[in-house]
Write a protein that holds these residues in place. Sequence first.
Motif, PDB file in Angstrom:
ATOM      1  N   ASP A  33     -65.160  25.027 -98.733  1.00 29.85           N
ATOM      2  CA  ASP A  33     -64.267  24.450 -97.937  1.00 29.85           C
ATOM      3  C   ASP A  33     -63.809  25.246 -96.837  1.00 29.85           C
ATOM      4  O   ASP A  33     -63.742  25.005 -95.603  1.00 29.85           O
ATOM      5  N   SER A  45     -63.385  11.128 -96.896  1.00 29.10           N
ATOM      6  CA  SER A  45     -64.375  11.604 -96.195  1.00 29.10           C
ATOM      7  C   SER A  45     -65.138  10.825 -95.448  1.00 29.10           C
ATOM      8  O   SER A  45     -65.247   9.710 -95.901  1.00 29.10           O
ATOM      9  N   LEU A  94     -56.051  22.498 -97.790  1.00 26.86           N
ATOM     10  CA  LEU A  94     -57.380  22.734 -98.488  1.00 26.86           C
ATOM     11  C   LEU A  94     -56.671  23.314 -99.810  1.00 26.86           C
ATOM     12  O   LEU A  94     -55.912  24.286 -99.505  1.00 26.86           O
ATOM     13  N   ALA A 123     -64.589  17.862-101.211  1.00 26.74           N
ATOM     14  CA  ALA A 123     -63.057  17.617-101.120  1.00 26.74           C
ATOM     15  C   ALA A 123     -62.582  17.340-102.496  1.00 26.74           C
ATOM     16  O   ALA A 123     -61.373  17.117-102.486  1.00 26.74           O
TER      17      ALA A 123
END
Length: 915
Positions: A737, A783, A837, A697
């Motif tokens: 991702d 996370s 994202l 991330a």
Amino acid sequence: MARYDRSGPPDPSGGYGPRQGSAKNGRRPRGDRRRGSGRALSGRQDFRLRPARGADDEVGTGEVGTGEVGTQGYGARNGYGGNGYPADGYGARSGYGPNGYGGDGAPSGYGAPSGYGAPSGYGGPGGDGAPSGYGGPGGRTAAALRERSIDRTGIRERLADRRKDPGYGGGNGPGGGPGGGPARRAKGSWWRHWSWRKVVGIAAAACAAVTETALQQSSVVYFSNGKTQVGTFSSGTNRQLLTSAQIPLVLKEAVIAAEDRHFYSEGGISISGIARAAYEDLFGGGGLQGGSTITEQFAKNYYSDIGTSRTVSTKVKEILVAIKLSHEKSKSWILTNYLNTIFLGDDSYGVAAAAETYFGKPASKLNVAQSAMLAAMINQPGFFDPAPGTPGYQPLVARWHYVLGNMVRDGAITQQQEGVITRHRNGAQGFPKLAKGQRSSGWTGYRGYIMQAVETELENRYHYTQAQLFGNGLKIVTTFSQPLMKALYQAVNQNERAMAAGGRALPRYAHVGAVLQQPGTGAILAMYAGPNYGLSPRRCRRIDCQYNMALQSRNQVGSSFKPYVLSTAVSQGMNVQTSVLDGYGPLWIPPDTTQADRMTFSSTTRPADPVGWFYLPDGSENYGPISVPKAAALSSNSAFADLAHRVGTQNVVNMAQSFGVNTKLSGLDNEVGGVGMALGQASLTVGEQANTFATLAADGVSTTPHVISKITAPGGPVPLRIVKNIVLQPGQAADVDYALSFDTIYGTATNAAMTDGRPIIGKTGTTNTAQSAFFIGAIPQYSLAVGIFTQNQSDHTTQTLNLLGGQSQGGYGGTWPALIWHTFAEKEFAKLPIKQLPTPPFTGSKWVQVPPAPVHHHRHHPGPTPSPFPTAVPSPSPSCTPFFGRPCPPTTPAPNPQGAAPALTVACTEPGRCR
């Protein structure tokens, strides 16, 4: 010290002495400047209280009857002071009014020189004490206390019932019964104990060295706000040093009112106090008397050469050092250091530690009532106890009233303020309440796990020794957010209650671990490491309560290991959008010894020469050619085991190490050459899993996971040892991702999907017999990894998570771990703005891991030649998954052909249930 004569009957009022003092309305006896020092005689009763160490220097010497009222109306100096209370009330019997506090009077007194009441101990002939009482002149004092051993759990047994104890004898006094101290010394025999060595020792007292324990201070740990205390590292000397500016004026005034009203005007000693002590030593009941000023008390506690025994030589040393201090040091320096070193009970040395221990706040935030309580504790810290119902509670309340009265006397507060605090009563009304929770150094509840993690990081990363950690006075600010810690524990507890309500509660042998990490910083903001660090020893042994299930416990992670294989492939140039993986099953997978082996297709049939090949007997999983995102969402074992063979298992291990996985402790170093690693046979921690997704991330940058954000030593700040490591390029991380972003949409983790529809990268993991279940999910801001696992993870146990919560899929990572994740996310993540994202660049080439049509012979990959298959894209209709409302058919795995290589032992092989 108290001396009394029982030759006559007590006064009918209940106290010793006359019914009325000679200064009934507060008039002082002529010719005596000290309030309440006039004599009050009646009958043959003679009850005298001499001042104790730490008493006000100007305590009167008159006999105490019902008390004489001073100018402020607080009774006789010896009725209200002298470190003791001759009556249950305050001074004269005239009652509470303009000139005094009334009291019925009881023969026992509080606060003789070193003990409690008369020489016979707590209570005297008519007191409340047990037959043997609580120490007399040689009773337990701060100087006689010994530091206790480390108690990190905070679970401390209370001292034995003091009413049954034989007394805390000490010093030279007769004590209060059996064990109350050494035998009585003959009057006037003090000179027999002198020698030329003592004279030389006293002469050297002016050069006394500071005692080591006086400089020791606890290391204090705080939550991420730097204000709320988590706990302390204390070896029995729980102390935090403050500057004068950090100690509130009201606290200083309370201590001066209680211990030494002339502190600012005297020369370090009190001549009258010394004279009284000498008189009692020569003609009294034995035992060196108190009468110490604040400066004398500080000298005795601070300088090692003085000693702690109650002898004439010690007293003379104490006086000499006090005189020297008064000439060389400022009053502010002396008072500040005194308040930093004085013992205040419950392992608390100094007002900073005591404020946190009793009230859960810094000393600077104390109010008048709380300041007066700490000042009262100085007199008998080994006995006074602010907890209601304990033997030391009522005596402390009485001493607290005394301190407040003296503060009025000295003008620190008004009589109206005092009345508001006490509600004009002599009882416990207005007495400060303790902070909620057990008074401890913080090693209880989830705080214990935080303290444990901080200790581990300080020792392993910063190389602090135990001695430095427990005595150097470090100020440590952690990364842990108290609100997020509470929210995570609430999420776990809520789902555990749901499990129980569903028909099968979390078994005793099962554990939950969770870690919340901030991408880009490596900061661990919250963790669920266990239910309670400070459980009783019996309960703790049953569930291993002091083992950190978030950062220490290692367990097989199942398919949640597949992102490491995926990341390795992307780093080697695989395009996640166009590549086609092998989803056939059962599958024979070639070795990865050479480049030629790695470019050889896997086969659905037994090869002619199976030596070195691995057999994956999951016949129910037969997706055929499958896209990368779909293989990740459906957690295809065949696709990722084959992909591990293509990229090379050593490279997968290297990739995991780059993400921060300990490849030795996890067992990965021993799995090189075995494609079963793709299915999660290695044992990782929940923290390692959270860090991997935090790295994904954070555009592929791994930051050292840490629980400490700031360390301040006495000499200044300590540089942090946090490094960043580029694991993947930003475009590569975006591709990974993308491939992991469908798990909560149509894959195995739909239970984790958020109602606001924000994108989540995620992966579930379940082992073969449901001994481990994981879900790791991340949004750009956080996370969070959640794991549930059994204590025994071997093949020879019946421990399992199957049917957990009464659900057929209760042991899957997509069930309870995903639900815990979802519960927390809906409360905490939903507050955050929705971030998309990163846009994947879809770099790399198309990999085709299947031949144009199923064949039974084996050949090398044709390289990047376009595949006749159309580009595989994620599909919402997998051929078989238990998460779509219908179970997979119970297919029996294909038998191992005779003579072939052994079937691959994988973490998950149960048909239709490996997710």
